[in-house]
Every structure is written in structure tokens, then in C-alpha cells.
Scaffold this motif. Structure first.
Motif, PDB file in Angstrom:
ATOM      1  N   ARG A 128       0.115  11.215  -3.857  1.00 31.07           N
ATOM      2  CA  ARG A 128       0.126  10.119  -2.889  1.00 31.07           C
ATOM      3  C   ARG A 128      -1.243   9.997  -2.211  1.00 31.07           C
ATOM      4  O   ARG A 128      -1.734   8.887  -1.978  1.00 31.07           O
ATOM      5  N   ALA A 171      -3.576   6.765  -2.371  1.00 32.43           N
ATOM      6  CA  ALA A 171      -4.020   6.139  -1.128  1.00 32.43           C
ATOM      7  C   ALA A 171      -5.540   6.062  -1.070  1.00 32.43           C
ATOM      8  O   ALA A 171      -6.116   5.068  -0.604  1.00 32.43           O
ATOM      9  N   THR A 190       1.585   3.647  14.117  1.00 32.13           N
ATOM     10  CA  THR A 190       2.004   4.060  12.779  1.00 32.13           C
ATOM     11  C   THR A 190       2.381   5.539  12.813  1.00 32.13           C
ATOM     12  O   THR A 190       1.959   6.273  13.716  1.00 32.13           O
ATOM     13  N   GLU A 229       5.979  -4.640  10.222  1.00 33.94           N
ATOM     14  CA  GLU A 229       4.732  -4.116   9.661  1.00 33.94           C
ATOM     15  C   GLU A 229       3.598  -5.134   9.800  1.00 33.94           C
ATOM     16  O   GLU A 229       2.444  -4.765  10.014  1.00 33.94           O
ATOM     17  N   PRO A 255       2.716  -1.302   4.091  1.00 38.19           N
ATOM     18  CA  PRO A 255       3.219  -0.350   3.088  1.00 38.19           C
ATOM     19  C   PRO A 255       4.245  -0.983   2.159  1.00 38.19           C
ATOM     20  O   PRO A 255       4.964  -1.914   2.535  1.00 38.19           O
ATOM     21  N   THR A 303      -2.866  -3.875   6.722  1.00 35.31           N
ATOM     22  CA  THR A 303      -2.240  -3.256   5.557  1.00 35.31           C
ATOM     23  C   THR A 303      -0.735  -3.160   5.789  1.00 35.31           C
ATOM     24  O   THR A 303      -0.271  -2.920   6.908  1.00 35.31           O
ATOM     25  N   ILE A 339      -5.457   2.285   5.178  1.00 29.62           N
ATOM     26  CA  ILE A 339      -4.432   3.098   4.532  1.00 29.62           C
ATOM     27  C   ILE A 339      -4.630   4.559   4.877  1.00 29.62           C
ATOM     28  O   ILE A 339      -3.679   5.310   5.117  1.00 29.62           O
ATOM     29  N   THR A 344       0.849  -1.199   0.000  1.00 29.43           N
ATOM     30  CA  THR A 344       0.000   0.000   0.000  1.00 29.43           C
ATOM     31  C   THR A 344       0.881   1.245   0.000  1.00 29.43           C
ATOM     32  O   THR A 344       2.097   1.169   0.198  1.00 29.43           O
ATOM     33  N   HIS A 345       0.267   2.413  -0.216  1.00 32.18           N
ATOM     34  CA  HIS A 345       1.014   3.667  -0.318  1.00 32.18           C
ATOM     35  C   HIS A 345       0.400   4.732   0.590  1.00 32.18           C
ATOM     36  O   HIS A 345      -0.200   5.706   0.110  1.00 32.18           O
ATOM     37  N   PRO A 346       0.548   4.579   1.900  1.00 28.00           N
ATOM     38  CA  PRO A 346       0.003   5.594   2.811  1.00 28.00           C
ATOM     39  C   PRO A 346       0.795   6.885   2.712  1.00 28.00           C
ATOM     40  O   PRO A 346       2.016   6.865   2.503  1.00 28.00           O
TER      41      PRO A 346
END
Length: 408
Positions: free
Chosen positions: A340, A344, A393, A385, A367, A365, A402, A299-301
Motif C-alpha cells: 500500500r 501510495a 483525515t 471526502e 480515497p 484527493t 496522498i 487514491t490509496h492512502p
């Protein structure tokens, strides 16, 4: 009593975002009652790295663990500090770990060969191993890899040498192939067609009906006489092993349903991968198999959730208009953040759709890593993670998500 005032349509509250239960993988792998963890999902979602990271975390928690992978890439062996992986478990050096970590890579043909040797006489085993049809079946037949992964799992569990086995399931077009493989192999080896082909080479059928003889001639023309003879000889040699194949297929399948076995479904935040994960969740539920939850990998938090994409884009425009020193760099940073946030939000939308369909399934989730995992330190970061506290986080967003859930 007067009627209640009608709410204007514009005041209708929006539906709250679905919130999935948290998945506690740390408790799962530390529990002595957990004996098997099966990581499954579509190909290319990171099952192998997830399996290895969980195995490392288990060893560092004091478990004696073996991870069975099917990934032939050398980078996995290198990340574990090994020159190579093969069909036998190899000890991985994990400094100061109270437990032990072993790793192995499935060799489909060698596993099949071992079955033949273990369950037949030396002469019968030689006949089977030298048979051209067997050599093709054991290395390339559809479903063989999935079946052999199940077979190896049964062997590892029977040895009782490890108190935890983590299985990285084979990549296949459908995640359901892993569960179907034992029955498919059993049906193939005990099927009517194979029995007829086997019978075509037996003297006992010399008085067979004219219809069967006609059928045999047609099959011989289609397959070729030599191939038909190879198949007949192969099945005749395997005749005494049919019961063993069925029994082991049934035993391994039942092993997956026993207490102490857990399935972890792995997906990426992409439509196809989550669709495959959804199919697998439904199948596991239908078969009564225990599901630990879903890992949404890569994922792309964003670095912060306090600045929306719209506000970041607007701020970038204002910075450019101000034309101050460093404006271009600041505007570029704001636009990267906006991109981003948009990515997300897209990923969270896909994850929310899964949770809406499966509200009971726990989610974790993970990253995306900055690069390929190439050593134990990289695996350890992923393990943290996977097993870290749900709310620990950088942004405070629970690891089930996310982006933070928007409430009505």
C-alpha cells in the motif's frame, strides 16, 4: 574577507515536494453566487459519482440543485433512490435535507428533437424529424452528445428553477471535446460542403456551372443518390434554424465563462488520466474559464504513514524468522502495508508531477471506495471526502495529498 567554504556535493539539499493549494469544495457549493459546476475529465475517472456526490452535499447544505448526468448505468439512478433517470429532472428524496435534489440523464436525440420543435413551424419540424439523415445525425453524429449536453445546460440555466446546476460531462476520448462541441456543430451545420449539398437539390441552381454539376455527380456516386437527397432536404428544412444554432452555441459557451460557473477537473492517479487533466487545465486557462481545481479520485492512502515500505518489509522478514504464534498473519499484514505504501508513493509521485506543472491549481484527493456506490449513504461518504476539512483525515495528511510532503 575570506571566501565561503565550498559545500560538499553530498550535502546538497534535495528539492522539497510540491504542495498544491487546498480546494474548498464545501465553500464552493454553499456559495449562493455559484450557479454552475462542470465536472470534466477523461472517461472512467468517476465524474458521474463525483457530480452526484457534490449535488447531494449541495442539497444538504440548503441549495436547490439539479445534476445533469450522461451515465446510462442504472446503478446511479438506484443510488439516488430512483427507478430510472430520463431527459426530465426528477426529484430525489433526501430525508431531512433543507434543500432539494433533482437528477436527470441526458437523452441526446430527445434534446435535439426538442430544439427542432421549439425553433421551427410544425410542418417544418415534421419534415426534419422524419428525415433519415436527421435521424442518423441526432443519434450518432460525432460531437452531437457533447453539443446536446451544452444545449441542455443552457435550457436548465434559462429556466431559473434551480440555484445550482451540476453537469457531468460526456465521456470522450479527449476532454477537450466538450468545449469544442458547440463550435464543431455550428461549423458543420453552416459549412460550405453542407451548403453545396443543400444547393444540389434547389431549383435555383439549375443553371449552375458545369464544374458544380460535375462535383454533384461525383458526390452522388460516393454517397448514393437517396442519401444526397436526404441531406439536401434536411439542410433545406433547417435553413431557418442556422442562426439559432450559432446563437445558442455562442451563448452557452459564454455562459461557461461568466462569474458563478466553476470547472472541477476529475482524474485518477494514473498517467493517462492526469495527462488529460493537464490538457484540460491548459485549455481552460487559455479560454479564460474559471477552474476550481483538480479532484484526484480513487487514491490509496495507507492506514498509517509512520511505517515505511522498506521498514515494513524488514519487519515482516524478522517476524517470519522469529517463528512465533501468529507470525504468518502478522507478516502478511506488514507486507500488505508495504504494498500500500509503494502504491501510495507511486500515486503521489504522479500527483506531484501534475502540481509541478500546475502549481496554482488546487487539489483534493479522494480515497477509493471499498465497492461501487449504490445508495445515498455511499454518495454521502464520497461527499464528505470531497467537502470535509483539509486536515481532517485518519493519518493527519492534508486532503491535498496522498502521503505527507517530504521537506528538504
Amino acid at each position: 574577507m575570506s571566501a565561503p567554504a565550498e559545500q560538499p556535493r553530498s550535502a546538497k539539499p534535495s528539492r522539497p515536494a510540491p504542495v498544491a493549494p487546498a480546494m474548498d469544495l464545501e465553500a464552493l457549493i454553499e456559495d449562493p453566487a455559484t450557479r454552475i459546476v462542470v465536472c470534466c475529465g477523461a472517461g472512467g475517472v468517476g465524474k458521474t459519482t463525483t457530480s452526484a456526490a457534490l449535488a447531494l452535499a449541495a442539497a444538504e447544505a440548503g441549495r436547490t440543485v439539479v445534476v445533469l448526468t450522461i451515465d446510462p448505468a442504472r446503478r446511479l439512478a438506484q443510488s439516488l433512490g430512483l427507478e430510472e433517470l430520463d431527459n426530465e429532472p426528477r426529484r430525489v428524496d433526501v430525508p431531512e435535507a433543507p434543500g432539494e435534489l433533482h437528477a436527470m440523464m441526458l437523452d441526446m436525440k430527445r434534446t435535439f428533437d426538442d430544439i427542432v420543435v421549439a425553433h421551427s413551424t410544425p410542418d417544418r419540424a415534421r419534415q426534419i424529424l422524419e428525415n433519415p439523415f436527421y435521424q442518423s445525425l441526432s443519434s450518432s453524429f460525432s460531437g452531437t452528445q457533447e453539443y446536446m449536453a451544452m444545449e441542455k445546460l443552457g435550457q436548465l440555466r434559462a429556466s431559473d428553477q434551480w440555484d445550482l446546476i451540476i453537469v457531468d460531462t460526456p465521456p470522450s476520448r479527449s476532454a477537450l471535446d466538450f468545449l469544442d462541441a458547440p463550435n464543431k456543430m455550428g461549423r458543420f451545420l453552416d459549412g460550405t460542403m453542407i451548403r453545396l449539398l443543400a444547393g444540389s437539390g434547389r431549383a435555383g441552381l439549375k443553371f449552375a456551372s458545369a464544374g458544380f454539376m460535375f462535383f454533384s455527380k461525383i458526390i452522388s456516386k460516393i454517397l448514393g443518390g437517396q442519401l444526397l437527397r436526404d441531406i439536401s432536404a434536411f439542410v433545406a428544412a433547417l435553413d431557418t434554424m442556422f442562426g439559432g444554432f450559432r446563437e445558442r452555441a455562442t451563448a452557452t459557451y459564454e455562459l461557461l465563462r461568466r462569474p458563478g460557473t466553476w470547472f472541477v477537473v476529475v482524474a485518477t492517479p494514473e498517467p493517462d488520466a492526469l495527462r488529460e487533466a493537464s490538457y484540460f487545465v491548459d485549455r481552460l486557462s487559455a479560454e479564460g474559464m474559471p477552474l476550481a481545481g483538480l479532484v484526484v479520485n480513487r487514491t490509496h492512502p495507507p492506514a498509517t504513514t509512520l511505517l515505511s515500505a522498506t521498514r515494513a518489509e524488514g519487519a515482516a522478514e524478522r517476524v517470519i524468522e522469529a517463528d512465533a504464534e501468529g507470525a504468518d498473519l502478522a507478516a502478511a499484514a506488514l507486507r500488505v502495508h508495504a504494498e500500500r505504501m509503494i502504491q501510495a508513493a507511486r500515486e503521489q509521485h504522479l500527483a506531484d508531477r501534475f502540481t509541478s506543472a500546475h502549481p496554482e491549481v488546487a487539489v483534493r484527493t479522494v480515497p477509493a471506495a471499498a465497492g461501487d456506490v449504490h445508495d445515498l449513504d455511499g454518495l454521502r461518504v464520497m461527499a464528505e471526502e470531497l467537502t470535509g476539512p483539509d486536515d481532517d483525515t485518519p493519518t493527519g495528511t492534508p486532503r491535498t495529498r496522498i502521503l505527507p510532503a517530504r521537506r528538504a
